[in-house]
Design a protein around this motif. Structure first.
Motif, PDB file in Angstrom:
ATOM      1  N   ASN A  65       0.859  -1.172   0.000  1.00  0.00           N
ATOM      2  CA  ASN A  65       0.000   0.000   0.000  1.00  0.00           C
ATOM      3  C   ASN A  65       0.900   1.228   0.000  1.00  0.00           C
ATOM      4  OD1 ASN A  65      -1.782   2.065   0.416  1.00  0.00           O
ATOM      5  ND2 ASN A  65      -2.799   1.135   2.169  1.00  0.00           N
ATOM      6  N   GLY A  66       0.993   1.892  -1.148  1.00  0.00           N
ATOM      7  CA  GLY A  66       1.851   3.067  -1.291  1.00  0.00           C
ATOM      8  C   GLY A  66       1.394   4.261  -0.486  1.00  0.00           C
ATOM      9  N   ALA A  67       0.192   4.210   0.046  1.00  0.00           N
ATOM     10  CA  ALA A  67      -0.331   5.314   0.843  1.00  0.00           C
ATOM     11  C   ALA A  67      -0.001   5.179   2.329  1.00  0.00           C
ATOM     12  CB  ALA A  67      -1.842   5.426   0.659  1.00  0.00           C
ATOM     13  N   ARG A  68       0.716   4.143   2.697  1.00  0.00           N
ATOM     14  CA  ARG A  68       1.071   3.948   4.112  1.00  0.00           C
ATOM     15  C   ARG A  68       2.179   4.917   4.521  1.00  0.00           C
ATOM     16  NH1 ARG A  68       1.846  -1.982   5.983  1.00  0.00           N
ATOM     17  NH2 ARG A  68       1.895  -0.814   7.908  1.00  0.00           N
ATOM     18  N   ILE A  69       2.070   5.427   5.724  1.00  0.00           N
ATOM     19  CA  ILE A  69       3.094   6.330   6.246  1.00  0.00           C
ATOM     20  C   ILE A  69       4.375   5.559   6.516  1.00  0.00           C
ATOM     21  CG2 ILE A  69       3.746   7.773   8.208  1.00  0.00           C
ATOM     22  CD1 ILE A  69       0.811   8.670   8.355  1.00  0.00           C
ATOM     23  N   PHE A 110       3.975  17.509   2.926  1.00  0.00           N
ATOM     24  CA  PHE A 110       3.463  17.059   1.635  1.00  0.00           C
ATOM     25  C   PHE A 110       3.484  15.538   1.501  1.00  0.00           C
ATOM     26  CE2 PHE A 110       4.230  21.049  -1.217  1.00  0.00           C
ATOM     27  CZ  PHE A 110       3.355  21.772  -0.435  1.00  0.00           C
ATOM     28  N   LEU A 111       4.628  14.924   1.743  1.00  0.00           N
ATOM     29  CA  LEU A 111       4.785  13.497   1.450  1.00  0.00           C
ATOM     30  C   LEU A 111       4.198  12.589   2.530  1.00  0.00           C
ATOM     31  CD1 LEU A 111       8.394  13.542  -0.061  1.00  0.00           C
ATOM     32  CD2 LEU A 111       6.195  13.629  -1.259  1.00  0.00           C
ATOM     33  N   LEU A 112       4.161  13.069   3.757  1.00  0.00           N
ATOM     34  CA  LEU A 112       3.528  12.287   4.826  1.00  0.00           C
ATOM     35  C   LEU A 112       2.093  12.739   5.066  1.00  0.00           C
ATOM     36  CD1 LEU A 112       6.495  12.195   7.365  1.00  0.00           C
ATOM     37  CD2 LEU A 112       5.861  10.470   5.673  1.00  0.00           C
ATOM     38  N   GLY A 113       1.832  14.013   4.814  1.00  0.00           N
ATOM     39  CA  GLY A 113       0.513  14.581   5.090  1.00  0.00           C
ATOM     40  C   GLY A 113      -0.608  13.944   4.298  1.00  0.00           C
ATOM     41  N   TRP A 114      -0.401  13.755   2.993  1.00  0.00           N
ATOM     42  CA  TRP A 114      -1.483  13.147   2.218  1.00  0.00           C
ATOM     43  C   TRP A 114      -1.722  11.709   2.648  1.00  0.00           C
ATOM     44  CZ3 TRP A 114      -1.415   8.859  -0.805  1.00  0.00           C
ATOM     45  CH2 TRP A 114      -0.211   8.419  -1.359  1.00  0.00           C
ATOM     46  N   ARG A 115      -0.649  11.036   3.071  1.00  0.00           N
ATOM     47  CA  ARG A 115      -0.813   9.662   3.554  1.00  0.00           C
ATOM     48  C   ARG A 115      -1.598   9.641   4.864  1.00  0.00           C
ATOM     49  NH1 ARG A 115       3.966   9.620   0.561  1.00  0.00           N
ATOM     50  NH2 ARG A 115       4.163   7.742  -0.722  1.00  0.00           N
ATOM     51  N   GLY A 116      -1.319  10.607   5.732  1.00  0.00           N
ATOM     52  CA  GLY A 116      -2.073  10.712   6.981  1.00  0.00           C
ATOM     53  C   GLY A 116      -3.538  11.009   6.732  1.00  0.00           C
ATOM     54  N   ALA A 117      -3.799  11.861   5.755  1.00  0.00           N
ATOM     55  CA  ALA A 117      -5.183  12.201   5.418  1.00  0.00           C
ATOM     56  C   ALA A 117      -5.912  10.971   4.879  1.00  0.00           C
ATOM     57  CB  ALA A 117      -5.209  13.330   4.395  1.00  0.00           C
ATOM     58  N   VAL A 118      -5.247  10.201   4.022  1.00  0.00           N
ATOM     59  CA  VAL A 118      -5.864   8.971   3.482  1.00  0.00           C
ATOM     60  C   VAL A 118      -6.156   8.005   4.618  1.00  0.00           C
ATOM     61  CG1 VAL A 118      -5.386   6.905   2.108  1.00  0.00           C
ATOM     62  CG2 VAL A 118      -4.913   9.160   1.154  1.00  0.00           C
TER      63      VAL A 118
END
Length: 122
Positions: A65-69, A110-118
């Protein structure tokens, strides 16, 4: 798609980071953007390559899962920052301490924030 979407999102955010930086220093955004982007894009690519091999080494017990922090976001963020700064030094671009701090914070946002939001949404 588990790879492509997150890679594209990260790449776009790195370009936005560089464009914002150029704009905030009253530099021509479009004409010099590639010169500013390439060190960070190289770091981003190295991070994604590292994530690919880490994921392959873990086996098939958990789907990617590429969206994982963790580990994806952290590896991508750190490699983008560290390799980007090293390449800026090597190429004679500026790396003042304040820039390193700002870059670390903005790239993390940017790079961790969108993952946290998801993660928060799901």
């Amino acid at each position: 798609m588990k790879w492509l979407g997150p890679i594209v999102a990260d790449a776009l955010l790195v370009v936005v980071f560089c464009a914002i930086g150029r704009r905030s220093h009253d530099e021509a955004v479009l004409t010099g953007l590639l010169n500013t982007v390439w060190p960070f894009a190289t770091g981003l690519a190295a991070g994604w390559i590292a994530v690919y091999f880490v994921n392959r080494g873990r086996g098939a017990d958990e789907p990617f899962n590429g969206a994982r922090i963790r580990p994806t976001g952290l590896v991508v963020w750190l490699s983008t920052l560290v390799i980007g700064m090293v390449l800026r030094v090597v190429s004679g671009q500026g790396t003042a301490a304040s820039f390193i701090v700002v870059a670390a914070l903005v790239l993390a946002l940017f790079l961790l924030g969108w993952r946290g939001a998801v993660r928060a949404i799901s």
